[in-house]
Design a protein around this motif. Structure first.
Motif, PDB file in Angstrom:
ATOM      1  N   MET A 163       0.793  -1.223  -0.083  1.00  0.00           N
ATOM      2  CA  MET A 163       0.093   0.169  -0.011  1.00  0.00           C
ATOM      3  C   MET A 163       0.933   0.892   0.026  1.00  0.00           C
ATOM      4  O   MET A 163       1.808   1.317   0.697  1.00  0.00           O
ATOM      5  N   ALA A 164       0.346   2.220  -0.815  1.00  0.00           N
ATOM      6  CA  ALA A 164       1.193   3.478  -0.888  1.00  0.00           C
ATOM      7  C   ALA A 164       0.858   4.174   0.361  1.00  0.00           C
ATOM      8  O   ALA A 164      -0.223   4.170   1.073  1.00  0.00           O
ATOM      9  N   LEU A 165       1.760   5.228   0.623  1.00  0.00           N
ATOM     10  CA  LEU A 165       1.296   5.932   1.693  1.00  0.00           C
ATOM     11  C   LEU A 165       0.127   6.999   1.462  1.00  0.00           C
ATOM     12  O   LEU A 165      -0.426   6.953   2.464  1.00  0.00           O
ATOM     13  N   GLY A 166       0.191   7.389   0.294  1.00  0.00           N
ATOM     14  CA  GLY A 166      -1.268   8.343  -0.007  1.00  0.00           C
ATOM     15  C   GLY A 166      -2.314   7.613   0.293  1.00  0.00           C
ATOM     16  O   GLY A 166      -3.400   7.842   0.818  1.00  0.00           O
ATOM     17  N   GLU A 167      -2.420   6.206  -0.011  1.00  0.00           N
ATOM     18  CA  GLU A 167      -3.674   5.658   0.324  1.00  0.00           C
ATOM     19  C   GLU A 167      -3.683   5.017   1.593  1.00  0.00           C
ATOM     20  O   GLU A 167      -5.042   5.021   2.158  1.00  0.00           O
ATOM     21  N   LEU A 168      -2.851   4.966   2.529  1.00  0.00           N
ATOM     22  CA  LEU A 168      -2.876   4.727   3.753  1.00  0.00           C
ATOM     23  C   LEU A 168      -3.617   6.089   4.552  1.00  0.00           C
ATOM     24  O   LEU A 168      -4.503   5.954   5.256  1.00  0.00           O
ATOM     25  N   PHE A 169      -3.093   7.365   4.153  1.00  0.00           N
ATOM     26  CA  PHE A 169      -3.665   8.447   4.780  1.00  0.00           C
ATOM     27  C   PHE A 169      -5.213   8.743   4.338  1.00  0.00           C
ATOM     28  O   PHE A 169      -5.810   8.999   5.200  1.00  0.00           O
ATOM     29  N   ARG A 170      -5.585   8.320   3.103  1.00  0.00           N
ATOM     30  CA  ARG A 170      -6.896   8.308   2.668  1.00  0.00           C
ATOM     31  C   ARG A 170      -7.822   7.358   3.649  1.00  0.00           C
ATOM     32  O   ARG A 170      -8.805   7.880   4.082  1.00  0.00           O
ATOM     33  N   ILE A 171      -7.175   6.297   3.735  1.00  0.00           N
ATOM     34  CA  ILE A 171      -8.054   5.310   4.930  1.00  0.00           C
ATOM     35  C   ILE A 171      -8.081   5.870   6.086  1.00  0.00           C
ATOM     36  O   ILE A 171      -9.098   5.804   6.781  1.00  0.00           O
ATOM     37  N   ALA A 172      -7.172   6.180   6.586  1.00  0.00           N
ATOM     38  CA  ALA A 172      -6.849   6.767   7.832  1.00  0.00           C
ATOM     39  C   ALA A 172      -7.974   7.978   8.115  1.00  0.00           C
ATOM     40  O   ALA A 172      -8.605   8.095   9.206  1.00  0.00           O
ATOM     41  N   ILE A 173      -7.835   8.848   7.061  1.00  0.00           N
ATOM     42  CA  ILE A 173      -8.771  10.212   7.239  1.00  0.00           C
ATOM     43  C   ILE A 173     -10.365   9.587   7.151  1.00  0.00           C
ATOM     44  O   ILE A 173     -11.147  10.145   7.882  1.00  0.00           O
ATOM     45  N   ALA A 174     -10.637   8.543   6.327  1.00  0.00           N
ATOM     46  CA  ALA A 174     -12.060   8.251   6.175  1.00  0.00           C
ATOM     47  C   ALA A 174     -12.176   7.665   7.433  1.00  0.00           C
ATOM     48  O   ALA A 174     -13.588   7.644   7.939  1.00  0.00           O
ATOM     49  N   ASP A 175     -11.487   6.880   8.280  1.00  0.00           N
ATOM     50  CA  ASP A 175     -11.961   6.324   9.436  1.00  0.00           C
ATOM     51  C   ASP A 175     -12.135   7.234  10.513  1.00  0.00           C
ATOM     52  O   ASP A 175     -12.946   7.476  11.219  1.00  0.00           O
ATOM     53  N   THR A 176     -11.184   8.371  10.290  1.00  0.00           N
ATOM     54  CA  THR A 176     -11.379   9.482  11.456  1.00  0.00           C
ATOM     55  C   THR A 176     -12.600  10.062  11.159  1.00  0.00           C
ATOM     56  O   THR A 176     -13.239  10.340  12.167  1.00  0.00           O
ATOM     57  N   VAL A 177     -13.050  10.357  10.092  1.00  0.00           N
ATOM     58  CA  VAL A 177     -14.501  11.096   9.577  1.00  0.00           C
ATOM     59  C   VAL A 177     -15.581  10.201  10.043  1.00  0.00           C
ATOM     60  O   VAL A 177     -16.372  10.865  10.542  1.00  0.00           O
ATOM     61  N   MET A 178     -15.437   8.994   9.969  1.00  0.00           N
ATOM     62  CA  MET A 178     -16.544   8.160  10.032  1.00  0.00           C
ATOM     63  C   MET A 178     -16.644   7.705  11.621  1.00  0.00           C
ATOM     64  O   MET A 178     -17.709   7.928  12.133  1.00  0.00           O
ATOM     65  N   GLY A 179     -15.725   8.022  12.413  1.00  0.00           N
ATOM     66  CA  GLY A 179     -15.730   7.797  13.808  1.00  0.00           C
ATOM     67  C   GLY A 179     -16.080   9.075  14.470  1.00  0.00           C
ATOM     68  O   GLY A 179     -17.301   9.227  15.357  1.00  0.00           O
ATOM     69  N   MET A 180     -15.666  10.076  14.151  1.00  0.00           N
ATOM     70  CA  MET A 180     -15.956  11.538  14.484  1.00  0.00           C
ATOM     71  C   MET A 180     -17.604  11.872  14.286  1.00  0.00           C
ATOM     72  O   MET A 180     -18.200  12.453  14.866  1.00  0.00           O
ATOM     73  N   GLY A 181     -17.951  11.457  12.926  1.00  0.00           N
ATOM     74  CA  GLY A 181     -19.177  11.658  12.434  1.00  0.00           C
ATOM     75  C   GLY A 181     -20.259  10.903  13.321  1.00  0.00           C
ATOM     76  O   GLY A 181     -21.129  11.341  13.819  1.00  0.00           O
ATOM     77  N   THR A 182     -19.977   9.736  13.415  1.00  0.00           N
ATOM     78  CA  THR A 182     -20.758   8.641  14.411  1.00  0.00           C
ATOM     79  C   THR A 182     -21.018   9.550  15.906  1.00  0.00           C
ATOM     80  O   THR A 182     -22.107   9.448  16.415  1.00  0.00           O
ATOM     81  N   VAL A 183     -19.714   9.804  16.397  1.00  0.00           N
ATOM     82  CA  VAL A 183     -19.896  10.464  17.722  1.00  0.00           C
ATOM     83  C   VAL A 183     -20.880  11.565  17.839  1.00  0.00           C
ATOM     84  O   VAL A 183     -21.608  11.937  18.513  1.00  0.00           O
ATOM     85  N   PHE A 184     -20.604  12.517  16.866  1.00  0.00           N
ATOM     86  CA  PHE A 184     -21.412  13.767  16.747  1.00  0.00           C
ATOM     87  C   PHE A 184     -22.899  13.385  16.515  1.00  0.00           C
ATOM     88  O   PHE A 184     -23.809  14.073  17.019  1.00  0.00           O
ATOM     89  N   VAL A 185     -23.196  12.298  15.808  1.00  0.00           N
ATOM     90  CA  VAL A 185     -24.508  11.893  15.639  1.00  0.00           C
ATOM     91  C   VAL A 185     -25.088  11.561  16.764  1.00  0.00           C
ATOM     92  O   VAL A 185     -26.347  11.994  17.092  1.00  0.00           O
ATOM     93  N   VAL A 186     -24.612  10.828  17.554  1.00  0.00           N
ATOM     94  CA  VAL A 186     -25.035  10.163  18.858  1.00  0.00           C
ATOM     95  C   VAL A 186     -25.134  11.405  19.765  1.00  0.00           C
ATOM     96  O   VAL A 186     -26.200  11.386  20.379  1.00  0.00           O
ATOM     97  N   LEU A 187     -24.253  12.366  19.897  1.00  0.00           N
ATOM     98  CA  LEU A 187     -24.248  13.367  20.685  1.00  0.00           C
ATOM     99  C   LEU A 187     -25.521  14.183  20.505  1.00  0.00           C
ATOM    100  O   LEU A 187     -26.270  14.755  21.377  1.00  0.00           O
ATOM    101  N   ILE A 188     -25.755  14.595  19.096  1.00  0.00           N
ATOM    102  CA  ILE A 188     -26.812  15.306  18.859  1.00  0.00           C
ATOM    103  C   ILE A 188     -28.275  14.362  19.338  1.00  0.00           C
ATOM    104  O   ILE A 188     -29.192  15.073  19.428  1.00  0.00           O
ATOM    105  N   PHE A 189     -27.914  13.332  19.069  1.00  0.00           N
ATOM    106  CA  PHE A 189     -29.308  12.456  19.121  1.00  0.00           C
ATOM    107  C   PHE A 189     -29.727  12.572  20.821  1.00  0.00           C
ATOM    108  O   PHE A 189     -30.845  12.747  21.270  1.00  0.00           O
ATOM    109  N   ILE A 190     -28.724  12.312  21.715  1.00  0.00           N
ATOM    110  CA  ILE A 190     -28.853  12.391  23.087  1.00  0.00           C
ATOM    111  C   ILE A 190     -29.292  13.796  23.411  1.00  0.00           C
ATOM    112  O   ILE A 190     -30.157  13.999  24.394  1.00  0.00           O
ATOM    113  N   ALA A 191     -28.807  14.979  22.842  1.00  0.00           N
ATOM    114  CA  ALA A 191     -29.158  16.180  23.252  1.00  0.00           C
ATOM    115  C   ALA A 191     -30.588  16.385  22.746  1.00  0.00           C
ATOM    116  O   ALA A 191     -31.430  17.087  23.399  1.00  0.00           O
TER     117      ALA A 191
END
Length: 115
Positions: free
Chosen positions: A1-29
């Motif tokens: 795997m190339a370094l660029g592809e690893l960064f793309r996967i890492a950013i996608a995972d980060t966005v997915m995780g943070m998005g999930t957290v914010f959606v759940v927090l908005i739901f709780i609020a």
């Protein structure tokens, strides 16, 4: 795997995780915001249930009511004061075993772990 592809996967995972957290927090609020309406609904339901069944009671004379209230308040204050004093006496440090701290001084510091 190339370094660029690893960064793309890492950013996608980060966005997915943070998005999930914010959606759940908005739901709780949102749920907490909805819980604020429960007392209002309960009050409306209680008024609706009490209105037809409750007939207006005749008003008591103001002089008789005002003469009785201070006596009741004085009794209530006396009972609460007695209860607080009894509690404070039983919970006071050293009241039940007779132990009283008379002197406080700094102890010499020693390492006791090696002993």
């Amino acid at each position: 795997m190339a370094l660029g592809e690893l960064f793309r996967i890492a950013i996608a995972d980060t966005v997915m995780g943070m998005g999930t957290v914010f959606v759940v927090l908005i739901f709780i609020a949102f749920i907490i915001w909805l819980l604020g309406f429960i007392p209002k609904w309960e009050e409306k339901r209680a008024k609706a249930a009490a209105s037809p069944a409750e007939a207006p009671a005749p008003a008591a004379p103001a002089a008789a009511r005002s003469a009785a209230e201070p006596q009741g308040d004085a009794e209530l204050v006396a009972v609460i004061t007695a209860a607080v004093m009894a509690y404070m006496e039983s919970e006071a440090p050293g009241s039940s075993d007779g132990y009283v701290v008379r002197n406080i001084r700094r102890a010499a510091w020693r390492h006791t772990l090696s002993e």
